[in-house]
Write a protein that holds these residues in place. Structure first.
Motif, short mmCIF file in Angstrom:
data_model
loop_
_atom_site.label_atom_id
_atom_site.label_comp_id
_atom_site.label_asym_id
_atom_site.label_seq_id
_atom_site.Cartn_x
_atom_site.Cartn_y
_atom_site.Cartn_z
N ASP A 150 0.60 -1.31 0.09
CA ASP A 150 -0.02 -0.11 0.00
C ASP A 150 0.70 1.35 -0.06
OD1 ASP A 150 -2.22 1.38 0.16
OD2 ASP A 150 -2.55 1.43 2.39
N PRO B 253 2.10 5.60 -4.91
CA PRO B 253 2.17 5.14 -6.25
C PRO B 253 3.65 5.61 -6.77
CG PRO B 253 0.28 6.00 -5.85
CD PRO B 253 0.86 6.17 -4.52
N GLU C 194 10.91 2.87 -4.69
CA GLU C 194 10.52 2.51 -5.88
C GLU C 194 11.05 3.40 -6.94
OE1 GLU C 194 6.74 1.39 -4.78
OE2 GLU C 194 6.91 -0.56 -5.44
N ASP D 173 3.02 4.14 -14.61
CA ASP D 173 1.93 4.48 -14.59
C ASP D 173 1.61 5.99 -14.15
OD1 ASP D 173 -0.84 5.07 -14.90
OD2 ASP D 173 -1.64 3.79 -13.51
N ILE E 205 -2.24 9.19 -11.70
CA ILE E 205 -2.36 9.23 -10.22
C ILE E 205 -3.65 9.29 -9.75
CG2 ILE E 205 -1.78 10.47 -8.07
CD1 ILE E 205 0.41 11.66 -9.68
N HIS E 206 -4.18 8.08 -9.02
CA HIS E 206 -5.44 8.03 -8.52
C HIS E 206 -5.59 8.49 -7.33
CE1 HIS E 206 -6.00 6.11 -12.50
NE2 HIS E 206 -4.96 5.15 -12.15
#
Lengths: 764, 550
Positions: free
Chosen positions: B229, B232, B297, B545, B548-549
């Motif tokens: 979690d 992102p 990341e 990706d 961004i949600h």
């Protein structure tokens, strides 16, 4: 420390003494010792030398009592330099090492657990090669240090000189007793540092300072290759210990030993997962071959080329003659420059891997050696500086050693090491002789400026003659035995069935030609210096006499060595305790007489394991027998010996015809069209220096200037432009506040109009 | 000393506070021309601080549990959940840098002893203030505290350069200040985003609070990431970019380096020593402390890019150094090259390389700090920095030549000295990373980077040895200037005392790096483990990706 064996104690004491002596000299030299600064070093070296000989004796006894296993070695662990746990991820490398192309690296550690430490310890080791090198280094260093007492006595930097010499002997003895590649690299560069400091010893001479820098940088290029080789070895094998250090944990190619003692081939080489991989790995030795194996060897060879002044990195050695002559004798002839040979000999198993379908690394080693020998021999023909003639001759002789290592046979490698050993005696003798001449001539070393010194300096004359004969390879002097063994080894491969037989045939011819040239240029220098009408330059002044005994006694001892070491150690009948026996007890060389070792001439054969085993056992038995019983001389090589002897005598004779008396023949010969060109090339040293200047140095400096311009104008310009944006905007608005009422009114009007306009626009 | 009566916690606070106290003493007690008192009290303060720091480090490396010598006081609390704490401690990442700061300040005081005549009390007060800032930066365990100390280092240094620098000092000081300030504001922004993100997306089982504590924040972010979690990747990259702005300028990473040669060259000797020795390391330290552990990341995805910048800095810095005619500027550009090595090590995400990179941070502080000190001593005697004005100085100044050669050899990575230990480890690690990586399309790039970086070692020897050859070897030629006072002498006892501790450490690290690596190891492993795992999963920038949600 108390539970150390005698060998271990000796091994630690030999480098420790010069180190202590160095510290004492460095601390007390400038204030208290001054002119007596040589005392600690000479004293330390005497003990070190005695201990080295004792170590050799102890080792000999240990070898005789030691029957099991492959070869003999013992280590002593001092402290941990760096130890990083879980640094080598074996599982990760298996997953990935045979990468998408599948052919660079193969899986090595399939049997070991997944992660290993990066463990570098300061661990010394004693084995055959180490002990021979230690004895040679300390003995030659001792004699040269004694000589230097006479040579350097007037120099006010005397203490500095002996400090550097002590540091050098410490580094060199550590270099040959290192047990892992990192330690080897450390002292590899440390001897380079000593060389740098000693070449630039008279730093106020511009040439000396430049020569030191050049030597360091050219060596750095070689060390770049060496370092890359180390990185590859770590990446592939997961250890940097020597492949044959059996006592240490995490040994390079440990599987090799076990697999050899059990059976050829290894289980699990299914060939399914990585088809190329299975082929790349030499199933018989456990070492990685193929592209990566070749890369490791070539990079190691690049390092060796730098340190041992081989083509194409040989350019620093002639310039290194700017240093004091004892330094030329010790570092740039007898010891440091042979480190490359030592390293390649030490890494024999790595060079013996099957790199098909690429080149065989040993062919590269031999070619570089043969080429260097010939090129340096040709250049030495026309040089007028006595020390430079000897420097080129050193390059040439080192080339012989590499040629010998390149043959890949045990006889060849031992011949190369034997040449290293004998060369140390006669080449340091020649350099010290040249130094004696230089000392008497008031620093002049150009052979055209002096002549006929044989009556003035009889001791120097006779000892130099011994050295010159040994270098030319006249029986029964030292050079004959070792050079002949090399020629024979190359000749054998050339007449064998190896894939590279024709190459080795050509290299053998080149080596014969070099043997002829060696005699020619050596005696050219000899005749020009000691014969003809007596001629003494003005610089000599009252110096023009034979050197003092402190300088001539080492000359005599070295001359005795040049006369005898070949005869004593290279004779047929030398047993297990002779030179060949001791050298062959080194584990990395001992594997060669062990079944499973891949000699150059079986490269093409791909027989089944059983056939190979029986053939190898037969061969190894034969080779073991020949080495142990006959020493380096084998009957079939009588022809080679005779040819080389005839060539040497011919060379001496032609040199006499040309350079004794008037040199009008020489002048006539160099008018011949072919000779004219050859002379030009030889005199210009094959134009390596100007070519490197144009191809490397100038582009480097140009690139530096371009980068700096780029930095100042483009990058910093961009930064300043961005920096000007806020102030530019500020300036724009500052102009609006000029203090004139009319302008303010105008701006106000414009503002009101804009507001109104936008209001109207929206209402529309 | 009452060291035995004090716990390490108190000692750490004392070490940070002492220079501040010393500065205050000088300001209060000193007339503007009280040079003697100022420098004496500065020296005493710096030495006491060094003793405290040294004692701390001895205890830490013997039996240090992390965090070591921690103090955690409530500083500012707000009912809305903001907790800013005065939290200081040492761990493997910061301990050596902390000690190096304390050591180099002593060197700085000693090299400024005669060189600073004008407004000396202010100078020494600034120097001590800077020391508090530096020690605080490395000890801080709270983001706000870190940021305060971080900015706190800027102001004294700005004045040190701007007042006591040479000809272009104003320009250099302003450029340095603006560069660093812009970068650090972006860094603060990035850190605040991280804090807020963390408070809104707490890891399972953790409270949703606005924590400014560095260890808490790291742990929370890593727990969230481990639970799948995490932030992102696209957001991580944006935040990484913001942090990068400040840290990369500080390092400095190519092409953000142009403030450095100017500031180093124009600063007074003490300023150059501290700039090169410590301030640049705040950048690499920031990457280690924040970017790599908190944004694993993004680190993994951006790693090839950063490695390219690092190796570009190595090669480019070396070539530009080769073209210099000013000694100080040459050494300044060599820093660009050396810091490239540090960055290469840290971002190779390999245990060996990270340790090598972290060690190289210390090594560079010692060798380049020493080089700047030596050049300062030369400048103090002859008032020129031009290479062409000097020749054969080894005859005139043999002791200075000795030290300069040692620092040079350390700088070019001669085995047996410290530079080799760091460079070897980080290159071997980078090599291992490059040749045993997941089969990615750009795998060849890593290989090329590793080989080019090794080439940088050759170039380093070129420019440094050439410098020595031109200035210290050859026939003696002293600069001729009107402003040289009296006969020039070799180093005094004071100057030797300034350099000897550096040489001792250079040799010590060189022959036994293990003693310095081992205490750093646990912290370095913790710091880089997430990023390493993330990297070994093989993410690629092209696959990120960017939607961004929220």
């Amino acid at each position: 420390m108390s539970d150390w064996t005698t060998i271990q104690k000796l091994l630690v004491a030999i480098p420790a003494l010069p180190l202590v002596a160095t510290m004492v000299t460095a601390l007390l030299g400038p204030r208290y010792l001054r002119g007596k600064s040589h005392l600690p070093i000479v004293f330390g070296l005497v003990i070190s030398c005695v201990l080295s000989l004792e170590l050799l004796r102890q080792l000999n006894r240990a070898i005789e009592n030691h029957e099991t296993g492959i070869g003999y070695e013992t280590t002593v662990d001092l402290w941990t330099w760096a130890s990083v746990p879980e640094a080598y991820d074996g599982s990760g490398s298996r997953k990935t090492i045979g990468d998408s192309t599948g052919r660079l690296i193969t899986d090595v550690h399939d049997a070991s657990d997944s992660s290993g430490p990066f463990h570098i310890a300061v661990t010394l080791r004693a084995d055959g090669l180490t002990c021979i090198m230690l004895a040679m280094v300390t003995l030659v260093a001792l004699l040269i240090a004694i000589y230097a007492v006479g040579y350097m006595h007037q120099d006010r930097g005397c203490w500095r000189f002996f400090t550097y010499i002590g540091l050098f002997v410490f580094s060199m003895t550590m270099l040959v007793s290192a047990s892992n590649f990192v330690l080897l690299y450390v002292f590899w560069e440390a001897v380079g540092l000593c060389s740098y400091l000693l070449i630039g010893f008279w730093y106020e001479k511009r040439e000396a300072a430049a020569a030191g820098t050049k030597a360091f940088l050219v060596n750095r290029v070689g060390d770049f290759g060496f370092a890359l080789a180390l990185f590859f070895i770590w990446t592939v094998y997961g250890t940097l210990n020597f492949h044959d250090t059996q006592n240490a944990p995490g040994v390079l190619g440990q599987e090799r030993l076990s697999s050899m003692q059990q059976e050829f081939g290894r289980p699990g080489e299914s060939g399914e997962g990585h088809p190329r991989g299975a082929q790349d790995q030499d199933v018989r030795t456990g070492y990685v071959g193929g592209g990566i194996g070749l890369a490791i060897c070539l990079l190691l060879m690049l390092g060796a080329c730098g340190k041992s002044a081989q083509f194409p990195l040989h350019v620093w050695l002639p310039d290194a003659m700017e240093g004091p002559t004892p330094v030329s004798a010790l570092i740039h002839a007898a010891t440091m420059v042979t480190a490359g040979v030592y390293m390649v000999a030490r890494c024999t198993p790595l060079f013996a891997v099957d790199c098909a379908p690429y080149l065989d690394p040993r062919a590269v080693v031999a070619t570089i050696g043969g080429l260097s020998a010939l090129i340096a021999g040709i250049i030495a023909m026309t040089q007028n500086d006595l020390k430079r003639v000897l420097a080129y001759s050193t390059i040439s002789q080192l080339g012989y050693m590499f040629l010998a290592l390149g043959t890949g046979s045990l006889v060849g490698i031992i011949a190369g090491m034997f040449h290293l050993f004998t060369h140390a005696f006669f080449k340091s003798l020649l350099f010290l002789g040249a130094g004696s001449v230089m000392h008497a001539m008031g620093g002049v070393i150009d052979m055209r400026k002096f002549g006929g010194l044989r009556r003035l300096m009889p001791m120097t004359f006779w000892t130099f003659l011994a050295g010159a004969l040994a270098l030319s390879g006249i029986w029964p002097l030292a050079g004959f035995f070792s050079k002949d063994a090399i020629l024979a080894a190359a000749y054998d491969v050339g007449h064998g069935e190896a894939a590279y037989a024709s190459l080795f045939l050509w290299l053998t011819y080149a080596a014969f030609l070099t043997a002829f040239l060696t005699a020619l240029y050596t005696f050219r220098a000899f005749y020009m210096t000691f014969f003809g009408a007596e001629e003494i330059p003005a610089e000599a002044g009252h110096h023009a006499r034979e050197s003092r005994p402190i300088m001539t006694v080492p000359l005599v001892i070295l001359a005795l060595g040049a006369l005898a070491v070949g005869w004593i150690f290279g004779q047929p009948g030398a047993t297990k305790s002779g030179f060949a026996g001791v050298a062959a007890s080194t584990p990395s060389l001992a594997v060669m007489v062990h079944p499973g070792y891949r000699a150059l001439d079986t490269a093409a054969e791909r027989k089944s394991a059983a056939e190979r085993k029986s053939a190898a056992e037969k061969k190894s038995a034969a080779e073991k027998g020949s080495v142990a019983e006959k020493g380096l001389h084998q009957d079939s090589h009588r022809r080679v010996a005779i040819i080389s002897l005839v060539l040497a005598v011919l060379g001496i004779g032609i040199a006499g015809f040309l350079y004794l008396g008037d040199a009008r023949e020489v002048r006539a010969i160099i008018q011949w069209p072919v000779m004219k060109q050859l002379h030009r090339i030889s005199y210009g040293k094959f134009f390596f220096d100007p070519v490197y200047w144009i191809l490397v140095v100038l582009p480097g400096l140009a690139l530096a200037s371009i980068c700096y311009a780029f930095d100042r104008w483009l990058i910093d310009g961009l930064v300043n432009t961005i920096g000007r944006i806020p102030s530019g905007i500020g300036r724009l608005f500052r102009n609006m506040q000029c203090g004139m009422l009319q302008t303010y009114a105008l701006w106000m009007l414009l503002g009101v109009l804009t507001l109104l306009g936008s209001a109207v626009w929206h209402m529309w | 000393m009452h060291g035995s009566m004090l716990g390490p916690e108190q000692l750490l606070l004392i070490a940070i506070g002492l220079p501040l106290f010393g500065a205050a003493l000088i300001v209060v007690h000193c007339r503007p021309d009280g040079r003697l008192f100022a420098r004496q009290s500065a020296l005493v303060t710096a030495i006491l601080t060094l003793l405290a720091a040294g004692w701390l480090l001895v205890q830490f490396s013997n039996h240090g549990t992390e965090p070591f010598a921690a103090t955690d006081l409530d500083w500012f609390s707000d009912p809305s959940g903001i907790h800013i704490r005065f939290a200081v401690a040492l761990d493997g990442l910061s301990a050596w840098l902390f000690g190096l700061s304390a050591l180099l300040v002593v060197t700085c005081v000693l090299v400024s002893w005669e060189a600073i005549q004008d407004r000396a009390p202010s100078f020494y007060a600034m120097l001590l203030l800077l020391e508090t800032g530096l020690l605080g930066v490395f000890a801080a365990r709270d983001i706000i505290l870190f940021y305060i100390f971080f900015e706190f280092t800027l102001i004294p240094l700005f004045f040190l350069i701007g007042i006591w620098g040479s000809e272009q000092r104003r320009y250099a000081a302003i450029k340095f200040f603006i560069f660093t300030l812009i970068g650090s504001l972006l860094t603060l922004l990035g850190l605040l985003v991280l804090i807020i993100w963390n408070s809104q997306h707490p890891a399972p089982g953790r409270p949703a609070e606005l924590t400014f504590s560095i260890p808490d924040l790291t742990a929370s972010l890593q727990a969230a990431a481990a639970a799948g979690d995490g932030i992102p990747v696209a957001v991580q990259i944006w935040i990484f970019g913001a942090l990068f702005a400040g840290f990369a300028i500080k390092v400095p990473l190519f092409p953000l380096h142009t403030w450095l040669p100017l500031a180093h060259t124009e600063a007074p000797t003490a300023g150059s020593v501290l700039l090169a020795g410590i301030l640049l390391k705040i950048g690499t330290y920031g990457f280690l402390r924040f970017s790599i552990p908190m944004l694993p990341e993004a680190t993994a995805v951006l790693m090839p890019t950063i490695l390219w910048l690092a190796v570009a800095g190595i090669i480019y810095g070396a070539f530009v150094a080769l073209a210099q005619s000013d000694i100080k500027r040459l050494i300044a550009y060599s820093s660009v090259s050396h810091l490239g090595f540090c960055m290469l090590g840290l971002f190779a995400l390999n245990p060996l390389a990270v340790e090598g990179g972290a060690l190289q941070m210390i090594n560079h502080g010692l060798s380049t700090g020493g080089l700047f000190a030596c050049v300062g001593m030369l400048y103090e005697r002859y008032h020129t920095r031009q290479i062409r004005d000097y020749s054969g100085m080894a005859r005139k100044l043999p002791i200075l030549a000795f030290f300069l050669v040692i620092f040079t050899l350390s700088s070019i990575g001669l085995p047996g000295l410290n530079g080799f230990a760091g460079e070897f480890l980080l290159l071997v690690g980078a090599f291992q990373r490059a040749f045993t990586h997941p089969a990615l399309d750009w795998g060849w790039q890593l290989k090329l980077i590793a080989i080019l970086a090794t080439l940088g070692v050759v170039l380093g020897a070129w420019y440094m040895l050439w410098l020595i050859q031109r200035t210290f070897f050859g026939p003696l030629k002293e600069p001729v200037r009107d402003d040289i006072k009296g006969p020039v002498r070799d180093l005094s006892f004071r100057e030797i005392a300034a350099l000897v501790p550096l040489v001792v450490l250079i040799v010590w690290i060189g022959i036994q790096p293990q003693a310095f690596l081992a205490p750093m190891r646990p912290a370095l492993r913790d710091t880089t483990s997430m990023a390493t795992v993330a990297y070994e999963r093989g993410p690629q920038l092209a696959e990120v990706d960017w939607n961004i949600h929220p």
